[in-house]
Design a protein around this motif. Structure first.
Motif, short mmCIF file in Angstrom:
data_model
loop_
_atom_site.label_atom_id
_atom_site.label_comp_id
_atom_site.label_asym_id
_atom_site.label_seq_id
_atom_site.Cartn_x
_atom_site.Cartn_y
_atom_site.Cartn_z
N LEU A 1 0.82 -1.21 0.00
CA LEU A 1 0.00 0.00 0.00
C LEU A 1 0.86 1.26 0.00
CD1 LEU A 1 -2.85 -1.03 2.47
CD2 LEU A 1 -2.98 -0.84 -0.01
N LYS B 1 -11.90 -0.75 -1.29
CA LYS B 1 -10.48 -0.48 -1.51
C LYS B 1 -9.83 -0.02 -0.21
CE LYS B 1 -10.43 0.45 -6.47
NZ LYS B 1 -9.95 1.36 -7.53
N SER C 1 -10.59 2.00 4.76
CA SER C 1 -11.24 1.45 3.57
C SER C 1 -12.38 2.36 3.12
CB SER C 1 -11.78 0.05 3.86
OG SER C 1 -12.81 0.10 4.83
N ASP D 1 -15.71 1.96 -3.60
CA ASP D 1 -15.45 2.60 -4.89
C ASP D 1 -16.41 2.04 -5.94
OD1 ASP D 1 -14.27 4.23 -6.74
OD2 ASP D 1 -12.65 2.82 -7.21
N MET E 1 -6.30 1.77 1.82
CA MET E 1 -5.13 2.65 1.74
C MET E 1 -4.60 2.90 3.15
SD MET E 1 -7.16 6.20 0.87
CE MET E 1 -5.65 7.17 0.82
N GLU F 1 -6.09 -7.24 -5.43
CA GLU F 1 -4.89 -6.61 -5.97
C GLU F 1 -3.72 -6.74 -5.00
OE1 GLU F 1 -6.95 -3.10 -8.72
OE2 GLU F 1 -6.60 -2.76 -6.57
N LYS G 1 2.16 1.68 -3.71
CA LYS G 1 1.13 2.02 -4.69
C LYS G 1 0.58 3.42 -4.43
CE LYS G 1 1.18 -2.06 -6.66
NZ LYS G 1 1.58 -2.25 -8.08
N GLU G 2 0.43 4.18 -5.48
CA GLU G 2 -0.11 5.54 -5.33
C GLU G 2 -1.61 5.51 -5.08
OE1 GLU G 2 0.93 8.03 -8.55
OE2 GLU G 2 3.09 7.85 -8.25
N ASP G 3 -2.30 4.54 -5.68
CA ASP G 3 -3.76 4.46 -5.56
C ASP G 3 -4.16 3.40 -4.54
OD1 ASP G 3 -4.01 6.36 -7.61
OD2 ASP G 3 -3.85 4.78 -9.14
N ALA G 4 -5.39 3.53 -4.03
CA ALA G 4 -5.94 2.53 -3.12
C ALA G 4 -6.07 1.19 -3.85
CB ALA G 4 -7.30 2.99 -2.60
N GLN G 5 -5.98 0.10 -3.09
CA GLN G 5 -5.98 -1.24 -3.68
C GLN G 5 -7.11 -2.09 -3.11
OE1 GLN G 5 -3.17 -2.30 -5.99
NE2 GLN G 5 -3.32 -0.06 -6.03
N THR G 6 -7.61 -3.02 -3.92
CA THR G 6 -8.58 -4.00 -3.43
C THR G 6 -7.82 -5.15 -2.77
OG1 THR G 6 -8.58 -5.31 -5.46
CG2 THR G 6 -10.14 -3.45 -5.34
#
Length: 444
Positions: free
Chosen positions: A369, A424, A411, A414, A426, A380, A372-377
Protein backbone atom coordinates in the motif's frame (compact mmCIF):
# COMPACT_ATOMS: atom_id res chain seq x y z
CA UNK A 1 -17.71 42.55 55.42
CA UNK A 2 -19.16 46.02 56.18
CA UNK A 3 -17.58 46.19 59.63
CA UNK A 4 -14.09 46.01 58.15
CA UNK A 5 -12.10 49.10 57.21
CA UNK A 6 -11.44 48.03 53.59
CA UNK A 7 -12.92 45.60 51.09
CA UNK A 8 -9.87 43.32 51.18
CA UNK A 9 -9.82 43.17 54.98
CA UNK A 10 -13.39 41.92 54.76
CA UNK A 11 -12.40 39.31 52.17
CA UNK A 12 -9.57 38.06 54.41
CA UNK A 13 -11.92 37.87 57.40
CA UNK A 14 -14.38 35.68 55.46
CA UNK A 15 -11.49 33.60 54.11
CA UNK A 16 -10.16 32.87 57.61
CA UNK A 17 -13.57 31.63 58.79
CA UNK A 18 -13.39 28.63 56.43
CA UNK A 19 -12.26 25.29 57.88
CA UNK A 20 -10.62 23.39 55.04
CA UNK A 21 -8.08 24.16 52.34
CA UNK A 22 -10.55 22.94 49.73
CA UNK A 23 -13.16 25.48 50.84
CA UNK A 24 -10.56 28.23 50.95
CA UNK A 25 -9.32 27.49 47.44
CA UNK A 26 -12.88 27.52 46.11
CA UNK A 27 -13.50 30.83 47.91
CA UNK A 28 -10.27 32.29 46.47
CA UNK A 29 -11.36 31.46 42.92
CA UNK A 30 -14.56 33.46 43.42
CA UNK A 31 -12.91 36.59 44.88
CA UNK A 32 -13.45 39.78 42.90
CA UNK A 33 -10.06 41.52 42.72
CA UNK A 34 -11.35 44.47 40.71
CA UNK A 35 -11.89 46.92 43.67
CA UNK A 36 -9.05 49.42 44.04
CA UNK A 37 -6.40 48.96 46.73
CA UNK A 38 -7.10 51.54 49.44
CA UNK A 39 -3.97 51.19 51.56
CA UNK A 40 -0.68 49.31 51.81
CA UNK A 41 -2.22 46.58 53.97
CA UNK A 42 -4.52 45.60 51.11
CA UNK A 43 -1.53 44.65 48.95
CA UNK A 44 -0.19 42.41 51.72
CA UNK A 45 -3.60 40.75 52.08
CA UNK A 46 -3.73 39.99 48.35
CA UNK A 47 -0.20 38.59 48.49
CA UNK A 48 -1.13 36.45 51.50
CA UNK A 49 -4.15 35.02 49.67
CA UNK A 50 -2.12 34.30 46.55
CA UNK A 51 0.59 32.54 48.57
CA UNK A 52 -2.03 30.28 50.13
CA UNK A 53 -3.43 29.46 46.71
CA UNK A 54 -0.02 28.21 45.54
CA UNK A 55 0.60 26.10 48.67
CA UNK A 56 0.39 22.28 48.60
CA UNK A 57 -3.17 21.05 49.09
CA UNK A 58 -3.85 20.19 52.74
CA UNK A 59 -7.40 19.30 53.75
CA UNK A 60 -7.55 19.71 57.53
CA UNK A 61 -11.04 18.22 57.87
CA UNK A 62 -10.08 15.00 56.05
CA UNK A 63 -6.65 14.88 57.75
CA UNK A 64 -4.61 14.45 54.59
CA UNK A 65 -0.96 13.89 55.57
CA UNK A 66 1.32 16.92 55.60
CA UNK A 67 4.50 16.76 53.54
CA UNK A 68 7.65 15.89 55.49
CA UNK A 69 10.53 18.39 55.54
CA UNK A 70 12.39 18.41 52.22
CA UNK A 71 16.18 18.15 51.90
CA UNK A 72 17.78 21.52 50.96
CA UNK A 73 19.18 20.14 47.68
CA UNK A 74 15.76 18.84 46.61
CA UNK A 75 14.01 22.00 47.76
CA UNK A 76 16.43 24.10 45.70
CA UNK A 77 15.74 21.99 42.59
CA UNK A 78 12.00 22.35 43.18
CA UNK A 79 12.19 26.12 43.56
CA UNK A 80 14.26 26.45 40.38
CA UNK A 81 11.89 24.17 38.44
CA UNK A 82 14.71 21.72 37.63
CA UNK A 83 13.82 18.69 39.77
CA UNK A 84 12.21 16.60 37.02
CA UNK A 85 15.07 17.22 34.60
CA UNK A 86 17.60 16.44 37.33
CA UNK A 87 15.95 13.09 37.99
CA UNK A 88 15.81 12.22 34.28
CA UNK A 89 19.24 13.48 33.21
CA UNK A 90 21.32 12.97 36.35
CA UNK A 91 19.86 10.31 38.62
CA UNK A 92 18.58 7.97 35.91
CA UNK A 93 21.81 8.43 33.96
CA UNK A 94 23.44 6.45 36.79
CA UNK A 95 21.36 3.36 36.02
CA UNK A 96 20.59 3.54 32.29
CA UNK A 97 22.27 5.33 29.41
CA UNK A 98 20.31 7.01 26.60
CA UNK A 99 16.57 6.53 25.94
CA UNK A 100 15.78 9.95 27.43
CA UNK A 101 12.19 10.07 26.17
CA UNK A 102 11.39 6.64 27.56
CA UNK A 103 12.98 7.63 30.89
CA UNK A 104 10.71 10.68 31.07
CA UNK A 105 7.57 8.64 30.42
CA UNK A 106 8.37 5.95 32.99
CA UNK A 107 9.42 8.44 35.66
CA UNK A 108 6.37 10.68 35.27
CA UNK A 109 4.06 7.65 35.30
CA UNK A 110 5.72 6.44 38.51
CA UNK A 111 5.18 9.86 40.09
CA UNK A 112 1.61 9.92 38.79
CA UNK A 113 0.65 7.15 41.20
CA UNK A 114 0.49 9.90 43.86
CA UNK A 115 -2.06 12.05 42.02
CA UNK A 116 -5.25 11.30 43.93
CA UNK A 117 -7.66 12.40 41.19
CA UNK A 118 -6.00 10.40 38.39
CA UNK A 119 -7.56 7.99 35.90
CA UNK A 120 -6.69 4.26 36.09
CA UNK A 121 -5.62 4.21 32.42
CA UNK A 122 -3.22 7.17 32.48
CA UNK A 123 0.03 5.84 33.94
CA UNK A 124 0.31 2.24 32.75
CA UNK A 125 3.33 1.59 30.51
CA UNK A 126 4.02 -1.18 28.01
CA UNK A 127 7.65 -1.12 26.85
CA UNK A 128 7.37 -2.77 23.44
CA UNK A 129 10.75 -3.31 21.83
CA UNK A 130 12.91 -6.19 20.49
CA UNK A 131 14.78 -8.63 22.70
CA UNK A 132 18.15 -7.41 24.08
CA UNK A 133 17.23 -3.74 23.56
CA UNK A 134 17.37 -2.97 27.30
CA UNK A 135 13.67 -2.61 28.10
CA UNK A 136 13.75 -4.36 31.49
CA UNK A 137 17.09 -2.74 32.33
CA UNK A 138 15.41 0.65 31.92
CA UNK A 139 12.29 -0.20 33.95
CA UNK A 140 14.40 -1.64 36.77
CA UNK A 141 16.56 1.48 36.64
CA UNK A 142 13.57 3.79 37.06
CA UNK A 143 12.21 1.65 39.90
CA UNK A 144 15.53 2.06 41.75
CA UNK A 145 14.32 5.59 42.48
CA UNK A 146 11.61 4.04 44.69
CA UNK A 147 11.60 1.63 47.62
CA UNK A 148 10.66 -1.92 46.69
CA UNK A 149 7.61 -3.41 48.46
CA UNK A 150 6.57 0.02 49.77
CA UNK A 151 6.13 1.36 46.23
CA UNK A 152 6.50 -1.47 43.72
CA UNK A 153 6.28 -5.23 43.27
CA UNK A 154 7.69 -7.38 40.48
CA UNK A 155 6.62 -10.81 39.20
CA UNK A 156 8.59 -12.32 36.32
CA UNK A 157 6.73 -14.28 33.62
CA UNK A 158 3.57 -14.34 35.74
CA UNK A 159 0.67 -16.58 34.70
CA UNK A 160 -2.88 -15.30 34.35
CA UNK A 161 -3.96 -17.56 37.25
CA UNK A 162 -1.32 -16.11 39.56
CA UNK A 163 -2.29 -12.57 38.57
CA UNK A 164 -5.91 -13.34 39.42
CA UNK A 165 -5.08 -14.18 43.03
CA UNK A 166 -2.33 -11.67 43.84
CA UNK A 167 -3.15 -10.26 47.29
CA UNK A 168 -6.64 -11.73 47.04
CA UNK A 169 -6.65 -14.66 49.49
CA UNK A 170 -4.38 -13.94 52.44
CA UNK A 171 -6.12 -12.92 55.68
CA UNK A 172 -2.91 -11.13 56.65
CA UNK A 173 -3.47 -8.76 53.74
CA UNK A 174 -7.07 -7.81 54.38
CA UNK A 175 -6.07 -4.13 54.39
CA UNK A 176 -3.91 -4.37 51.25
CA UNK A 177 -4.63 -1.77 48.57
CA UNK A 178 -3.16 -1.57 45.09
CA UNK A 179 -3.69 2.17 44.80
CA UNK A 180 -0.39 4.05 44.92
CA UNK A 181 1.67 0.98 43.98
CA UNK A 182 3.46 -0.03 40.79
CA UNK A 183 3.04 -3.59 39.51
CA UNK A 184 5.99 -4.53 37.29
CA UNK A 185 5.50 -7.54 34.98
CA UNK A 186 8.50 -8.27 32.70
CA UNK A 187 8.02 -10.23 29.46
CA UNK A 188 4.24 -10.17 29.75
CA UNK A 189 2.27 -12.66 27.66
CA UNK A 190 -0.79 -11.90 25.57
CA UNK A 191 -3.04 -13.90 27.93
CA UNK A 192 -1.91 -11.93 30.97
CA UNK A 193 -2.10 -8.58 29.17
CA UNK A 194 -5.71 -9.31 28.20
CA UNK A 195 -6.64 -10.91 31.54
CA UNK A 196 -9.87 -9.83 33.30
CA UNK A 197 -8.00 -8.64 36.39
CA UNK A 198 -5.64 -6.62 34.18
CA UNK A 199 -8.63 -4.99 32.53
CA UNK A 200 -10.00 -4.18 35.97
CA UNK A 201 -6.64 -2.68 37.02
CA UNK A 202 -6.56 -0.37 34.00
CA UNK A 203 -10.17 0.76 33.61
CA UNK A 204 -12.83 2.69 35.49
CA UNK A 205 -13.14 6.21 36.80
CA UNK A 206 -11.33 6.06 40.15
CA UNK A 207 -7.92 4.57 40.98
CA UNK A 208 -8.98 4.10 44.61
CA UNK A 209 -12.25 2.26 44.02
CA UNK A 210 -12.92 -1.25 45.32
CA UNK A 211 -14.43 -3.57 42.70
CA UNK A 212 -15.18 -7.26 42.30
CA UNK A 213 -14.37 -9.56 39.39
CA UNK A 214 -15.81 -13.01 38.65
CA UNK A 215 -13.00 -15.41 37.65
CA UNK A 216 -13.90 -18.71 35.97
CA UNK A 217 -12.18 -21.60 37.74
CA UNK A 218 -10.16 -24.16 35.85
CA UNK A 219 -12.13 -26.85 34.00
CA UNK A 220 -15.22 -24.61 34.25
CA UNK A 221 -15.88 -25.61 37.88
CA UNK A 222 -17.72 -22.49 38.99
CA UNK A 223 -16.32 -19.02 39.62
CA UNK A 224 -14.30 -17.19 42.24
CA UNK A 225 -15.33 -13.68 43.23
CA UNK A 226 -12.16 -11.60 43.57
CA UNK A 227 -12.15 -8.26 45.36
CA UNK A 228 -9.78 -5.74 43.77
CA UNK A 229 -8.88 -2.96 46.21
CA UNK A 230 -7.61 0.01 44.25
CA UNK A 231 -5.72 0.03 40.97
CA UNK A 232 -1.93 -0.07 40.56
CA UNK A 233 0.06 1.56 37.81
CA UNK A 234 1.15 -1.39 35.64
CA UNK A 235 4.63 -1.38 34.08
CA UNK A 236 5.35 -4.27 31.73
CA UNK A 237 7.66 -5.23 28.89
CA UNK A 238 7.42 -7.48 25.85
CA UNK A 239 9.23 -8.23 22.63
CA UNK A 240 6.48 -10.27 20.96
CA UNK A 241 3.05 -9.46 22.40
CA UNK A 242 1.12 -7.19 20.05
CA UNK A 243 -1.29 -4.96 22.01
CA UNK A 244 -4.92 -4.88 20.94
CA UNK A 245 -6.73 -1.60 20.41
CA UNK A 246 -8.26 -1.98 23.89
CA UNK A 247 -4.82 -2.33 25.48
CA UNK A 248 -3.48 0.63 23.48
CA UNK A 249 -6.25 2.71 25.04
CA UNK A 250 -5.17 1.68 28.55
CA UNK A 251 -1.37 1.75 28.23
CA UNK A 252 1.31 4.15 27.11
CA UNK A 253 3.14 2.17 24.41
CA UNK A 254 6.83 3.11 24.51
CA UNK A 255 9.79 2.03 22.38
CA UNK A 256 13.56 2.39 22.82
CA UNK A 257 16.47 3.69 20.77
CA UNK A 258 17.70 0.81 18.56
CA UNK A 259 20.44 2.79 16.79
CA UNK A 260 24.12 1.89 16.57
CA UNK A 261 24.89 5.08 18.49
CA UNK A 262 22.82 3.80 21.42
CA UNK A 263 24.64 0.45 21.27
CA UNK A 264 27.97 2.30 21.50
CA UNK A 265 26.69 4.30 24.49
CA UNK A 266 25.77 1.02 26.19
CA UNK A 267 29.28 -0.35 25.56
CA UNK A 268 30.77 2.69 27.34
CA UNK A 269 28.25 2.80 30.20
CA UNK A 270 29.68 2.44 33.71
CA UNK A 271 26.77 3.33 35.98
CA UNK A 272 26.47 4.77 39.46
CA UNK A 273 24.36 4.83 42.63
CA UNK A 274 20.99 6.56 43.04
CA UNK A 275 21.01 9.37 45.61
CA UNK A 276 19.45 8.02 48.83
CA UNK A 277 17.76 11.35 49.65
CA UNK A 278 16.08 11.38 46.23
CA UNK A 279 14.83 7.81 46.71
CA UNK A 280 13.48 8.66 50.16
CA UNK A 281 11.74 11.80 48.89
CA UNK A 282 10.05 10.03 45.96
CA UNK A 283 9.09 6.95 47.99
CA UNK A 284 7.50 8.95 50.82
CA UNK A 285 5.52 11.22 48.51
CA UNK A 286 1.90 11.25 49.67
CA UNK A 287 -1.25 11.06 47.57
CA UNK A 288 -2.83 14.46 46.88
CA UNK A 289 -5.30 16.08 44.55
CA UNK A 290 -4.06 18.38 41.80
CA UNK A 291 -6.21 20.73 39.77
CA UNK A 292 -5.64 22.41 36.40
CA UNK A 293 -6.78 26.06 36.35
CA UNK A 294 -9.51 27.08 33.93
CA UNK A 295 -7.29 29.24 31.72
CA UNK A 296 -4.97 26.29 30.99
CA UNK A 297 -7.91 23.90 30.56
CA UNK A 298 -9.50 26.28 28.05
CA UNK A 299 -6.20 26.42 26.14
CA UNK A 300 -5.98 22.61 26.11
CA UNK A 301 -9.57 22.16 24.94
CA UNK A 302 -9.07 24.67 22.14
CA UNK A 303 -5.88 23.07 20.81
CA UNK A 304 -6.37 19.33 21.40
CA UNK A 305 -7.44 17.43 18.24
CA UNK A 306 -10.99 16.11 18.19
CA UNK A 307 -11.24 14.00 15.02
CA UNK A 308 -10.82 10.55 16.65
CA UNK A 309 -12.83 8.87 19.40
CA UNK A 310 -9.62 7.76 21.14
CA UNK A 311 -8.81 11.43 21.79
CA UNK A 312 -11.55 11.54 24.44
CA UNK A 313 -9.44 9.27 26.61
CA UNK A 314 -6.13 10.73 25.44
CA UNK A 315 -7.23 14.16 26.61
CA UNK A 316 -7.82 12.83 30.14
CA UNK A 317 -4.40 11.20 30.04
CA UNK A 318 -2.83 14.54 29.08
CA UNK A 319 -4.55 16.13 32.08
CA UNK A 320 -3.06 13.49 34.36
CA UNK A 321 0.46 13.91 32.95
CA UNK A 322 0.23 17.63 33.75
CA UNK A 323 -1.04 16.85 37.25
CA UNK A 324 1.81 14.37 37.81
CA UNK A 325 4.42 17.00 36.99
CA UNK A 326 2.71 19.43 39.36
CA UNK A 327 2.58 16.75 42.07
CA UNK A 328 6.36 16.29 41.89
CA UNK A 329 6.71 19.98 42.77
CA UNK A 330 4.06 19.75 45.54
CA UNK A 331 1.73 22.07 43.65
CA UNK A 332 -2.01 21.74 44.18
CA UNK A 333 -2.66 23.94 41.16
CA UNK A 334 -0.81 23.17 37.92
CA UNK A 335 0.98 26.03 36.20
CA UNK A 336 2.40 26.74 32.74
CA UNK A 337 5.57 24.73 33.40
CA UNK A 338 3.49 21.71 34.41
CA UNK A 339 1.48 21.94 31.19
CA UNK A 340 4.52 22.38 28.93
CA UNK A 341 6.60 19.57 30.46
CA UNK A 342 3.58 17.32 30.95
CA UNK A 343 2.46 17.67 27.32
CA UNK A 344 6.02 16.98 26.07
CA UNK A 345 6.15 13.70 27.99
CA UNK A 346 2.60 12.89 26.91
CA UNK A 347 3.64 13.30 23.25
CA UNK A 348 6.62 10.99 23.87
CA UNK A 349 4.17 8.40 25.23
CA UNK A 350 1.59 8.90 22.49
CA UNK A 351 1.54 5.75 20.36
CA UNK A 352 0.61 6.21 16.73
CA UNK A 353 -0.40 3.23 14.64
CA UNK A 354 3.07 3.36 13.04
CA UNK A 355 4.66 2.66 16.44
CA UNK A 356 3.05 -0.79 16.78
CA UNK A 357 5.14 -3.78 15.55
CA UNK A 358 3.48 -5.82 12.80
CA UNK A 359 3.35 -9.48 11.82
CA UNK A 360 5.11 -10.47 8.59
CA UNK A 361 1.93 -10.63 6.51
CA UNK A 362 0.85 -7.21 7.83
CA UNK A 363 4.25 -5.76 6.98
CA UNK A 364 3.84 -7.07 3.45
CA UNK A 365 0.36 -5.53 3.11
CA UNK A 366 1.55 -2.13 4.35
CA UNK A 367 4.60 -2.30 2.06
CA UNK A 368 2.36 -2.81 -0.98
CA UNK A 369 0.00 0.00 0.00
CA UNK A 370 2.94 2.32 0.61
CA UNK A 371 4.42 1.61 -2.82
CA UNK A 372 1.13 2.02 -4.69
CA UNK A 373 -0.11 5.54 -5.33
CA UNK A 374 -3.76 4.46 -5.56
CA UNK A 375 -5.94 2.53 -3.12
CA UNK A 376 -5.98 -1.24 -3.68
CA UNK A 377 -8.58 -4.00 -3.43
CA UNK A 378 -7.90 -7.15 -1.41
CA UNK A 379 -7.42 -9.12 -4.65
CA UNK A 380 -4.89 -6.61 -5.97
CA UNK A 381 -2.95 -6.75 -2.70
CA UNK A 382 -3.03 -10.57 -2.77
CA UNK A 383 -1.57 -10.67 -6.29
CA UNK A 384 1.27 -8.31 -5.34
CA UNK A 385 2.37 -10.22 -2.25
CA UNK A 386 5.78 -11.93 -2.43
CA UNK A 387 4.35 -14.79 -0.41
CA UNK A 388 0.91 -14.65 -1.94
CA UNK A 389 0.85 -18.37 -2.59
CA UNK A 390 1.03 -19.02 1.17
CA UNK A 391 -2.03 -16.96 2.07
CA UNK A 392 -5.59 -17.38 0.89
CA UNK A 393 -7.68 -14.37 -0.06
CA UNK A 394 -9.75 -15.08 3.07
CA UNK A 395 -6.61 -14.66 5.21
CA UNK A 396 -5.85 -11.36 3.49
CA UNK A 397 -9.35 -10.09 4.28
CA UNK A 398 -8.90 -11.09 7.94
CA UNK A 399 -5.60 -9.21 8.19
CA UNK A 400 -7.03 -6.17 6.44
CA UNK A 401 -9.85 -6.07 9.00
CA UNK A 402 -7.35 -6.21 11.88
CA UNK A 403 -5.16 -3.52 10.34
CA UNK A 404 -8.20 -1.27 10.01
CA UNK A 405 -9.06 -1.80 13.69
CA UNK A 406 -5.54 -0.70 14.58
CA UNK A 407 -5.98 2.48 12.47
CA UNK A 408 -3.15 1.44 10.16
CA UNK A 409 -5.33 1.32 7.04
CA UNK A 410 -8.68 2.75 6.07
CA UNK A 411 -11.24 1.45 3.57
CA UNK A 412 -13.89 2.98 1.34
CA UNK A 413 -16.40 1.85 -1.28
CA UNK A 414 -15.45 2.60 -4.89
CA UNK A 415 -18.09 2.48 -7.65
CA UNK A 416 -16.96 0.75 -10.83
CA UNK A 417 -18.18 1.43 -14.39
CA UNK A 418 -20.34 -1.67 -14.33
CA UNK A 419 -22.34 -0.11 -11.52
CA UNK A 420 -21.29 -2.26 -8.58
CA UNK A 421 -19.01 -1.38 -5.67
CA UNK A 422 -15.71 -2.78 -4.43
CA UNK A 423 -13.86 -2.14 -1.18
CA UNK A 424 -10.48 -0.48 -1.51
CA UNK A 425 -7.78 0.02 1.09
CA UNK A 426 -5.13 2.65 1.74
CA UNK A 427 -2.75 3.57 4.56
CA UNK A 428 -3.95 6.11 7.09
CA UNK A 429 -2.21 9.47 7.30
CA UNK A 430 -1.32 8.62 10.90
CA UNK A 431 0.52 5.46 9.84
CA UNK A 432 2.35 7.30 7.08
CA UNK A 433 3.29 9.89 9.71
CA UNK A 434 1.92 12.71 7.59
CA UNK A 435 0.29 14.22 10.66
CA UNK A 436 2.58 13.73 13.68
CA UNK A 437 0.86 14.47 16.98
CA UNK A 438 1.78 17.91 18.32
CA UNK A 439 0.50 20.35 20.92
CA UNK A 440 1.37 24.06 21.27
CA UNK A 441 3.38 25.65 24.07
CA UNK A 442 1.38 27.52 26.70
CA UNK A 443 2.58 30.98 27.69
CA UNK A 444 1.28 33.04 30.59
Amino acid sequence: MVDKETYYEGVLDEFNKLDTAKEKKRFYEEIDFSPKIEKEGDSKIIQQLQMFYEMPFVDVKNKNPIEKPIEPQIKSLMESGKLFDHLVLNELEKVHVGDIKAREVLLLCAIGRRVKNRNPFSFNVLLLTPSSSGKDHLIKGVLKLFEKNDVWESYGRISETTLNYLHAKSEEEEDFKWSGKILYLPEISNKVLNNEIMKEFTSGEDSNEVSVVAITKRKQKGVDIIKVCGKPEVFCSTAKTIPSEEIRNRFNIVGLDLSEEQTERIFKFEGGVIDAAMRKFLSEMTEREVRIPKKIMDFMIKNFPKDKLRFRRDFRRLEDFIKAHARLYSRAIANAQDYNRGKDVFINAFANASDIPLKDVDKEITRILKEKEDAQTASEIHKEMDKGEKFSIKTIYEHLAELEKKEIITSFQDRLLAGYYVTKYMLTAEFKDEKPFTLPVYEE
